[in-house]
Design a protein around this motif. Structure first.
Motif, PDB file in Angstrom:
ATOM      1  N   GLY A  15       0.796  -1.221   0.000  1.00  0.00           N
ATOM      2  CA  GLY A  15       0.000   0.000   0.000  1.00  0.00           C
ATOM      3  C   GLY A  15       0.826   1.267   0.000  1.00  0.00           C
ATOM      4  O   GLY A  15       0.289   2.365  -0.217  1.00  0.00           O
ATOM      5  N   ARG A  16       2.146   1.142   0.205  1.00  0.00           N
ATOM      6  CA  ARG A  16       3.022   2.314   0.227  1.00  0.00           C
ATOM      7  C   ARG A  16       3.895   2.419  -1.016  1.00  0.00           C
ATOM      8  O   ARG A  16       4.376   3.503  -1.332  1.00  0.00           O
ATOM      9  N   VAL A  17       4.132   1.290  -1.690  1.00  0.00           N
ATOM     10  CA  VAL A  17       4.901   1.302  -2.933  1.00  0.00           C
ATOM     11  C   VAL A  17       4.109   0.559  -3.998  1.00  0.00           C
ATOM     12  O   VAL A  17       3.181  -0.193  -3.704  1.00  0.00           O
ATOM     13  N   SER A  18       4.499   0.764  -5.236  1.00  0.00           N
ATOM     14  CA  SER A  18       3.769   0.147  -6.349  1.00  0.00           C
ATOM     15  C   SER A  18       4.147  -1.311  -6.542  1.00  0.00           C
ATOM     16  O   SER A  18       3.298  -2.139  -6.893  1.00  0.00           O
ATOM     17  N   ALA A  19       5.430  -1.632  -6.350  1.00  0.00           N
ATOM     18  CA  ALA A  19       5.877  -3.003  -6.590  1.00  0.00           C
ATOM     19  C   ALA A  19       7.130  -3.302  -5.794  1.00  0.00           C
ATOM     20  O   ALA A  19       8.001  -2.441  -5.621  1.00  0.00           O
ATOM     21  N   VAL A  20       7.212  -4.547  -5.332  1.00  0.00           N
ATOM     22  CA  VAL A  20       8.424  -5.112  -4.744  1.00  0.00           C
ATOM     23  C   VAL A  20       8.727  -6.386  -5.526  1.00  0.00           C
ATOM     24  O   VAL A  20       7.947  -7.338  -5.494  1.00  0.00           O
ATOM     25  N   VAL A  21       9.851  -6.381  -6.244  1.00  0.00           N
ATOM     26  CA  VAL A  21      10.256  -7.539  -7.030  1.00  0.00           C
ATOM     27  C   VAL A  21      11.616  -8.006  -6.527  1.00  0.00           C
ATOM     28  O   VAL A  21      12.555  -7.210  -6.430  1.00  0.00           O
ATOM     29  N   GLY A  22      11.717  -9.282  -6.211  1.00  0.00           N
ATOM     30  CA  GLY A  22      12.952  -9.832  -5.686  1.00  0.00           C
ATOM     31  C   GLY A  22      13.920 -10.249  -6.782  1.00  0.00           C
ATOM     32  O   GLY A  22      13.528 -10.638  -7.878  1.00  0.00           O
ATOM     33  N   THR A  23      15.213 -10.151  -6.450  1.00  0.00           N
ATOM     34  CA  THR A  23      16.279 -10.655  -7.307  1.00  0.00           C
ATOM     35  C   THR A  23      17.282 -11.405  -6.428  1.00  0.00           C
ATOM     36  O   THR A  23      17.114 -11.490  -5.228  1.00  0.00           O
ATOM     37  N   HIS A  24      18.310 -11.971  -7.062  1.00  0.00           N
ATOM     38  CA  HIS A  24      19.470 -12.595  -6.419  1.00  0.00           C
ATOM     39  C   HIS A  24      19.491 -14.111  -6.507  1.00  0.00           C
ATOM     40  O   HIS A  24      20.554 -14.687  -6.710  1.00  0.00           O
ATOM     41  N   THR A  25      18.374 -14.808  -6.374  1.00  0.00           N
ATOM     42  CA  THR A  25      18.445 -16.280  -6.348  1.00  0.00           C
ATOM     43  C   THR A  25      18.572 -16.878  -7.743  1.00  0.00           C
ATOM     44  O   THR A  25      18.914 -18.045  -7.881  1.00  0.00           O
ATOM     45  N   HIS A  26      18.284 -16.101  -8.775  1.00  0.00           N
ATOM     46  CA  HIS A  26      18.394 -16.527 -10.176  1.00  0.00           C
ATOM     47  C   HIS A  26      17.363 -17.581 -10.568  1.00  0.00           C
ATOM     48  O   HIS A  26      17.473 -18.189 -11.632  1.00  0.00           O
ATOM     49  N   VAL A  27      16.365 -17.794  -9.722  1.00  0.00           N
ATOM     50  CA  VAL A  27      15.307 -18.769 -10.023  1.00  0.00           C
ATOM     51  C   VAL A  27      13.969 -18.052  -9.937  1.00  0.00           C
ATOM     52  O   VAL A  27      13.588 -17.544  -8.877  1.00  0.00           O
ATOM     53  N   GLN A  28      13.248 -18.021 -11.042  1.00  0.00           N
ATOM     54  CA  GLN A  28      11.968 -17.324 -11.060  1.00  0.00           C
ATOM     55  C   GLN A  28      10.929 -18.065 -10.229  1.00  0.00           C
ATOM     56  O   GLN A  28      10.773 -19.282 -10.337  1.00  0.00           O
ATOM     57  N   THR A  29      10.209 -17.324  -9.395  1.00  0.00           N
ATOM     58  CA  THR A  29       9.169 -17.925  -8.559  1.00  0.00           C
ATOM     59  C   THR A  29       7.802 -17.784  -9.233  1.00  0.00           C
ATOM     60  O   THR A  29       7.590 -16.905 -10.052  1.00  0.00           O
ATOM     61  N   ASN A  30       6.901 -18.657  -8.830  1.00  0.00           N
ATOM     62  CA  ASN A  30       5.578 -18.734  -9.458  1.00  0.00           C
ATOM     63  C   ASN A  30       4.526 -18.073  -8.580  1.00  0.00           C
ATOM     64  O   ASN A  30       3.476 -18.648  -8.300  1.00  0.00           O
ATOM     65  N   ASP A  31       4.819 -16.846  -8.116  1.00  0.00           N
ATOM     66  CA  ASP A  31       3.875 -16.186  -7.207  1.00  0.00           C
ATOM     67  C   ASP A  31       3.618 -14.728  -7.553  1.00  0.00           C
ATOM     68  O   ASP A  31       3.517 -13.890  -6.652  1.00  0.00           O
ATOM     69  N   PRO A  32       3.494 -14.371  -8.830  1.00  0.00           N
ATOM     70  CA  PRO A  32       3.153 -12.977  -9.126  1.00  0.00           C
ATOM     71  C   PRO A  32       1.784 -12.637  -8.562  1.00  0.00           C
ATOM     72  O   PRO A  32       0.827 -13.398  -8.718  1.00  0.00           O
ATOM     73  N   GLN A  33       1.677 -11.526  -7.886  1.00  0.00           N
ATOM     74  CA  GLN A  33       0.416 -11.186  -7.219  1.00  0.00           C
ATOM     75  C   GLN A  33       0.358  -9.705  -6.903  1.00  0.00           C
ATOM     76  O   GLN A  33       1.367  -9.002  -6.894  1.00  0.00           O
ATOM     77  N   VAL A  34      -0.843  -9.231  -6.638  1.00  0.00           N
ATOM     78  CA  VAL A  34      -1.057  -7.895  -6.080  1.00  0.00           C
ATOM     79  C   VAL A  34      -1.511  -8.103  -4.646  1.00  0.00           C
ATOM     80  O   VAL A  34      -2.522  -8.762  -4.388  1.00  0.00           O
ATOM     81  N   LEU A  35      -0.735  -7.577  -3.706  1.00  0.00           N
ATOM     82  CA  LEU A  35      -1.043  -7.749  -2.291  1.00  0.00           C
ATOM     83  C   LEU A  35      -2.307  -6.973  -1.907  1.00  0.00           C
ATOM     84  O   LEU A  35      -2.833  -6.182  -2.686  1.00  0.00           O
ATOM     85  N   ALA A  36      -2.768  -7.212  -0.708  1.00  0.00           N
ATOM     86  CA  ALA A  36      -4.094  -6.744  -0.284  1.00  0.00           C
ATOM     87  C   ALA A  36      -4.300  -5.241  -0.431  1.00  0.00           C
ATOM     88  O   ALA A  36      -5.399  -4.781  -0.740  1.00  0.00           O
ATOM     89  N   HIS A  37      -3.235  -4.458  -0.239  1.00  0.00           N
ATOM     90  CA  HIS A  37      -3.385  -3.005  -0.267  1.00  0.00           C
ATOM     91  C   HIS A  37      -2.809  -2.376  -1.542  1.00  0.00           C
ATOM     92  O   HIS A  37      -2.615  -1.166  -1.595  1.00  0.00           O
TER      93      HIS A  37
END
Length: 269
Positions: free
Chosen positions: A169-191
């Protein structure tokens, strides 16, 4: 407003994949802001050079983010202060850290902030990422900057998800990096914050997170140090995501992953 983000670009193959596919991806998704994580772009897979930074910008990046390998190539100290669109983690410790931890863009009259942040769990010691981002986001919101994209370069899924919920609710997006493995959890959080635990990597697909696999296996078998080298042959992979954001509210509407590899060929090149 569309954000196009590519996960950690690894070595020469990663750079070749960016040059080949990024222009086509931009043509397809028409992003207003394109961000590429470039901390593994050198031949050794550690750090970045000025030429590689310029090559990423030439291919279509607007902002290049880094991570725990930001300082591995000494050349960076000669140019990072003059390149505000090349970001090192905001929460690096010290009083006079070279470079910039965030940048601000004017996108058709909308002020957009892009922030690079690094986690602490199983990573080199840094200042508290939660405290650092909390202070900066508060300042940005006070300046009426509502569209904020965060590349959180961190090891554990728990720390990444915790930061996403902390900033929901305070930022538009948080996208993780570093592990080099794409995760299967794209989502829009509650706020209204778009979230993806890890965007994955862009580079060699047949090794171990971009490295030749034989030395890695030997290290696991013997528990002795071994020299790792970036994989230079075989198939490649390009990973990332697209985040659609309401430019007026700063809330995300949708997050979708991008994956190009042998099993997911891209037809628009």
């Amino acid at each position: 407003m569309q954000f196009l983000f590519l996960g950690d670009v690894v070595g020469e193959m990663g750079m070749q994949l960016v040059a080949r596919y990024l222009p086509a991806l931009k043509k397809e998704f028409k992003p207003q802001v394109t961000i590429v994580n470039g901390e593994n772009t050198t031949k050794s897979g550690r750090g970045i050079t000025q030429k590689l930074f310029k090559d990423l910008m030439k291919a279509g990046a607007d902002v290049v983010t880094l991570g725990n390998h930001a300082w591995n190539n000494q050349e960076i100290f000669s140019f990072i202060d003059q390149t505000p669109n090349l970001l090192r983690p905001l929460n690096y410790p010290g009083q006079d850290v070279p470079g910039h931890g965030w940048t601000q863009l004017n996108v058709n009259g909308t002020q957009v902030a892009v922030i690079n942040l690094q986690g602490r769990v199983f990573m080199e010691a840094t200042d508290d990422p939660f405290a650092a981002i909390d202070q900066l986001v508060t300042e940005l919101q006070a300046a009426n900057v509502n569209v904020i994209f965060v590349d959180f370069h961190a090891e554990t899924t728990s720390e990444k998800k915790a930061l996403g919920l902390f900033l929901d609710g305070r930022v538009s997006a948080v996208v993780g990096t570093h592990t080099h493995v794409q995760t299967n959890d794209p989502q829009v959080l509650a706020h209204g914050t778009g979230f993806l635990t890890d965007a994955g990597m862009t580079g060699p697909a047949t090794g171990v997170i971009g490295m030749e696999y034989q030395p890695v296996i030997q290290k696991f078998l013997t528990a002795r140090p071994n020299r790792f080298a970036v994989q230079t042959t075989g198939a490649g992979i390009l990973s990332g995501c697209v985040v659609n954001v309401d430019a007026h509210t700063g809330r995300a509407k949708k997050v979708r992953t991008i994956l190009i590899d042998q099993d997911h060929p891209y037809q628009n090149v």
